[in-house]
Design a protein around this motif. Structure first.
Motif, PDB file in Angstrom:
ATOM      1  N   SER A 457     -57.666  72.416  20.649  1.00 19.52           N
ATOM      2  CA  SER A 457     -58.622  71.319  21.442  1.00 19.52           C
ATOM      3  C   SER A 457     -58.131  71.085  22.850  1.00 19.52           C
ATOM      4  O   SER A 457     -57.022  71.244  23.122  1.00 19.52           O
ATOM      5  CB  SER A 457     -58.736  69.898  20.529  1.00 19.52           C
ATOM      6  N   TYR A 458     -59.287  70.759  23.349  1.00 17.54           N
ATOM      7  CA  TYR A 458     -59.101  70.453  24.838  1.00 17.54           C
ATOM      8  C   TYR A 458     -59.624  68.896  25.310  1.00 17.54           C
ATOM      9  O   TYR A 458     -60.387  68.329  24.589  1.00 17.54           O
ATOM     10  CB  TYR A 458     -59.941  71.132  25.635  1.00 17.54           C
ATOM     11  N   THR A 459     -58.838  68.237  26.318  1.00 17.90           N
ATOM     12  CA  THR A 459     -58.945  67.037  26.682  1.00 17.90           C
ATOM     13  C   THR A 459     -59.229  67.054  28.194  1.00 17.90           C
ATOM     14  O   THR A 459     -58.329  67.528  28.987  1.00 17.90           O
ATOM     15  CB  THR A 459     -57.907  65.919  26.205  1.00 17.90           C
ATOM     16  N   PHE A 460     -60.409  66.518  29.019  1.00 13.65           N
ATOM     17  CA  PHE A 460     -60.630  66.541  30.298  1.00 13.65           C
ATOM     18  C   PHE A 460     -61.105  65.029  30.517  1.00 13.65           C
ATOM     19  O   PHE A 460     -61.370  64.211  30.005  1.00 13.65           O
ATOM     20  CB  PHE A 460     -61.516  67.431  30.728  1.00 13.65           C
ATOM     21  N   LEU A 475     -63.110  76.669  30.750  1.00 15.59           N
ATOM     22  CA  LEU A 475     -62.222  77.571  29.344  1.00 15.59           C
ATOM     23  C   LEU A 475     -62.266  78.726  29.408  1.00 15.59           C
ATOM     24  O   LEU A 475     -63.351  79.413  29.888  1.00 15.59           O
ATOM     25  CB  LEU A 475     -62.944  76.960  28.069  1.00 15.59           C
ATOM     26  N   SER A 548     -62.775  72.335  19.967  1.00 12.78           N
ATOM     27  CA  SER A 548     -63.227  70.758  20.202  1.00 12.78           C
ATOM     28  C   SER A 548     -62.707  70.483  21.640  1.00 12.78           C
ATOM     29  O   SER A 548     -61.492  70.368  22.154  1.00 12.78           O
ATOM     30  CB  SER A 548     -62.504  69.543  19.137  1.00 12.78           C
ATOM     31  N   VAL A 549     -63.749  69.731  22.274  1.00  5.55           N
ATOM     32  CA  VAL A 549     -63.498  69.167  23.732  1.00  5.55           C
ATOM     33  C   VAL A 549     -63.696  67.868  23.514  1.00  5.55           C
ATOM     34  O   VAL A 549     -65.020  67.461  23.336  1.00  5.55           O
ATOM     35  CB  VAL A 549     -64.119  70.247  24.686  1.00  5.55           C
ATOM     36  N   THR A 550     -63.017  67.187  24.223  1.00  2.78           N
ATOM     37  CA  THR A 550     -63.457  65.576  24.698  1.00  2.78           C
ATOM     38  C   THR A 550     -63.165  65.172  26.167  1.00  2.78           C
ATOM     39  O   THR A 550     -62.300  65.685  26.523  1.00  2.78           O
ATOM     40  CB  THR A 550     -62.437  64.708  23.923  1.00  2.78           C
ATOM     41  N   VAL A 551     -64.549  64.908  26.940  1.00  2.00           N
ATOM     42  CA  VAL A 551     -64.341  64.499  28.192  1.00  2.00           C
ATOM     43  C   VAL A 551     -64.105  62.890  28.318  1.00  2.00           C
ATOM     44  O   VAL A 551     -65.209  62.183  27.706  1.00  2.00           O
ATOM     45  CB  VAL A 551     -65.601  65.199  28.970  1.00  2.00           C
TER      46      VAL A 551
END
Length: 810
Positions: A457-460, A475, A548-551
């Motif tokens: 998962s990634y968070t920005f 990505l 899963s990505v959350t901005v």
């Protein structure tokens, strides 16, 4: 037989062709039914289609059928047209299971469309279809006339192949007053009857007693059988034969030849002459046992008449009676155990098999289903199936004697393109017997590597009010495949965040994986955007993976404080607060309430008194906004005080708003009106003083009565809306005005001013709002009366640091 084998071979080839393009998985299941014995051929057993949830119209497409059992009678048939399981033969429970309490017939159903095996158990329940029967039906017993009261004669046992309540439950005796019947229960639950002498015998008076012994079962309806018992009274024979063993046990191999002596029974009698001569006979013998054994009445030898088969019966129980010449007898039991021999090799049959499988098939994919059986028992009937250890396959036992050949791990066609798997079945007999078969399998190449991201998962983070089209993040996924199978395209997966959809805010470059903002974000509208990014290769079929990505949207100080009280006047007038002349230092005059739509530090508010008519007369709480008197009022102080309050947040740069508060120094409302009138309309020294005094008194009196009428109307209005006041509802557009405090956008109720009056000064054409406060500096919950501190004091803020942006609320 050749035609049947050709038919099965033809069906197997068709089924194999249909299964070559699928990966099948065997699922073990169990279906149970219960039917009574002796049902007619074709009787209904169970609705298999309904129990499996299948559409009856599509049953032929599923290929549902019964798996034939090697060397056994098939008692059931499956109707492919209606999905019913039916009997194909008349079932006699006594013939199949004998004296076994629970008679269960097992077989398997197979669903060819799913390659699924279903175990079926049908319990055959007993019905009362056999009446008790004596063999023979006429018995002769001899008893000495010197027999004492209470002497017993063993009566013959009736035979009933039924079980439980349907078996023999009671005996009944009729025909003589000299004897009674005593029915006793043996350890194995079988009842037997004994004839008890109740009255002395006299051979000269009656030499023969004819009795009728009736045995009844507990079935519905009740069945019975009778035997005629003839008791012959003899002269004194006071010693009955006695067996030297109460139970004789013998163990023989199942291959013992016919004519062999199985066991020899022996009884002795202490009498002499004819009373000592003993004859042996079977007391309890069925047709099944009488075919296998023969008893020598003179020597007591039990001789084998027919060969034994362990698979047919492993235990025989016989009852032998020894009778002397005087009619006295004794009984003994003979138990013959048959020892099994390993005379049957395992039978291995391949029910289904597929010839090819893709290399990316998951572990547990079914390759073949095998049926293994051994007609022997014990160690000789225990079967072990195995395959070579160096193959990536595994044999799993599903139900009963069925095994599934499944993949144990992932296959790689580039390393091994094909396999020849030898399946071997061996028993544990001495010596062991075995059977083997070979299964060939081809491995097919596939696109077996999906694109993978480096993280799960990634968070920005992005600050609100960003530029449209700005690059937010990028990505990258990797794929170990080659050429088209390694060409990756990126896309945003819709449906994760329904309102608003992520595609309305974000855009991704399908080739590079760079994500851009389509719009400027507003932290006050939403604070995060969760979504999925999919990476898909160019294989056929294509493989993909999601991440899963959350901005998260970061807040900026883009909202100035909003002053809730005093509310801005709509006609240009200034709100008026009342302060008595007798107010002591610290007296709460009013409270400025403000909120800020931002969050965190950007919503921390501080209050500052920018301008005052009399500097030093009033002070304001830095964090509470409460305006209090700083000293006692002096006569020289102006009756009307104008205060300018600045509300500032703690953002960078800080934003602020201001409001003007007018405070009138008066002890009461009439006095305030008089003071305000004197301020707004000073007397003319050239006018007639008496005339103006009269006018002033009349004006004040009229105004006072008007005030009383207005106050009465307000009281009536409040009484009619008392329910609203009790529920704590507030109306900002009318009076009284409630005070609020802003803490991170939340409005907390403080207290309400109790009285208000509206005064119109014709000379000034302006309207004043005069309020009188209670001198409370605490917050009170209107429902519970609990007093709380209005605001927890935070750390002091430097009000003189940074630039101020002032928004005037007039």
């Amino acid at each position: 037989m050749p035609k049947t084998q050709n038919l099965w071979s033809y069906k197997g080839e068709i089924l194999q062709c249909l299964l070559m393009v699928y990966v099948w998985k065997a699922v073990s299941a169990q279906i149970r039914y219960s039917i009574p014995e002796e049902m007619q051929k074709g009787s209904f057993v169970g609705d298999v289609a309904k129990d499996l949830g299948m559409d009856r119209r599509r049953l032929p497409n599923h290929g549902l059928r019964i798996v034939p059992t090697i060397g056994r009678i098939q008692y059931f048939a499956f109707n492919i047209h209606n999905g019913h399981l039916q009997t194909s033969e008349r079932i006699d429970r006594e013939e199949i299971c004998g004296e076994v309490e629970k008679c269960i017939l097992k077989f398997q159903l197979i669903i060819e469309s799913k390659l699924e095996l279903l175990g079926v158990e049908v319990e055959i329940t007993d019905i009362n279809d056999n009446a008790p029967q004596f063999m023979p039906m006429e018995w002769k017993l001899k008893i000495s006339e010197t027999a004492t009261l209470g002497d017993r004669l063993l009566l013959p046992k009736a035979q009933d192949p039924d079980l439980g309540i349907n078996s023999i439950q009671n005996y009944r005796l009729s025909g003589s007053s000299h004897f009674s019947l005593d029915v006793q229960m043996e350890e194995n639950g079988i009842k037997h009857a004994e004839l008890v002498l109740e009255k002395n015998l006299d051979r000269e008076e009656q030499a023969v007693h004819d009795l009728i012994l009736t045995a009844t079962d507990g079935g519905d309806p009740v069945r019975s059988g009778s035997a005629q018992i003839q008791v012959i009274v003899l002269d004194a024979n006071d010693n009955a034969p006695v067996f030297n063993q109460s139970i004789y046990e013998a163990s023989v191999m199942e291959n013992i030849p016919k004519g062999s002596t199985v066991c020899t029974v022996r009884a002795t009698d202490q009498d002499e002459g004819i009373n000592r001569e003993i004859k042996y006979s079977f007391q309890k013998i069925t047709d099944k046992y009488s075919k296998n054994f023969l008893l020598n009445s003179t020597t007591g030898e039990i001789i084998l008449k027919e060969t034994l088969d362990y698979e047919a019966s492993s235990l025989y129980q016989l009852e032998v009676q020894a009778t002397d010449g005087g009619g006295l007898s004794d009984t003994s039991k003979v138990v013959v155990s048959v020892i099994d021999l390993n005379d049957n090799a395992p039978e291995l049959a391949v029910t289904f098999v597929i010839s090819s499988i893709p290399e990316n098939s998951p572990a547990g994919t079914v390759i073949a289903i095998l049926n293994v059986q051994d007609r022997d028992s014990g160690l000789s009937g225990e079967i072990k199936c195995f395959i070579p250890n160096n193959f990536p396959f595994q044999l799993k036992k599903s139900i009963d004697s069925f095994y599934s050949l499944v993949t144990d791990r992932a296959l790689d066609r580039e390393q091994v393109p094909s396999y020849n798997i030898t399946v071997t079945a061996t028993d544990h007999g001495t010596p062991p017997l075995l059977t083997s078969t070979v299964i060939s399998l081809q491995v097919l190449d596939t696109n077996d590597n999906p694109p993978l991201f480096t993280e799960s998962s990634y968070t920005f983070y992005v600050i609100e009010n960003n530029l449209r089209g700005a690059l937010i993040f990028a990505l990258k996924a990797s794929d170990p495949d080659w050429e088209e199978n390694a060409r990756i395209t990126y896309s945003i997966v819709e449906g994760v965040m329904k309102i608003p959809p992520p595609s309305s805010y974000l855009s991704i470059n399908s080739e590079s994986g760079e994500v851009y903002a389509l719009n400027s974000f507003d932290y006050e509208e939403f604070r995060e955007i969760p979504f999925l990014i999919r990476a898909q290769d160019g294989g056929s079929p294509p493989l993909s993976s999601n991440v899963s990505v959350t901005v998260f949207i970061l807040d900026q100080n883009d909202n100035a404080p909003e002053i809730l009280y005093p509310s801005p006047p709509t006609d240009g007038s200034t709100g008026i607060e009342l302060a008595p002349h007798s107010s002591e230092p610290g007296y709460l005059v009013t409270k400025v309430v403000a909120v800020d739509r931002d969050s965190g530090q950007n919503a921390w508010l501080s209050y500052q008194l920018l301008k005052a008519t009399e500097p030093g007369l009033f002070s304001i709480g830095l964090h509470t906004g409460e305006i209090r008197t700083a000293r006692f009022f002096l006569d020289k102080d102006a009756l009307k005080q104008s205060l300018v309050v600045l509300v500032k947040d703690s953002g960078q740069p800080p934003l602020s708003a201001s409001v003007t508060v007018t405070v009138v120094l008066a002890d009461s409302i009439p006095e305030s009106l008089s003071d305000i009138s004197s301020i707004s309309a000073p007397a003319d020294p050239q006018s007639d003083l008496t005339f103006y005094l009269v006018v002033a008194v009349a004006f004040v009196s009229c105004l006072f009565f008007t005030f009383l009428l207005v106050l009465l109307a307000i009281r009536l209005h409040r009484w009619r809306t008392s329910q609203l006041c009790h529920s704590g509802s507030m109306n900002f557009s009318g009076v009284p005005v409630s005070q609020f405090v802003g803490i991170d956008g939340v409005r907390a109720f403080l207290h309400s001013y109790c009285q208000e009056v509206s005064l119109t000064a014709d000379s000034r054409k302006s309207q004043f709002n005069i309020s009188k406060t209670n001198n409370s500096d605490t917050l009170t919950n209107p429902l519970t009366g609990e007093v709380k501190d209005p605001i927890q004091a935070a750390e002091d803020l430097n009000l003189n640091s940074g630039d101020l942006i002032i928004i005037q609320v007039s």
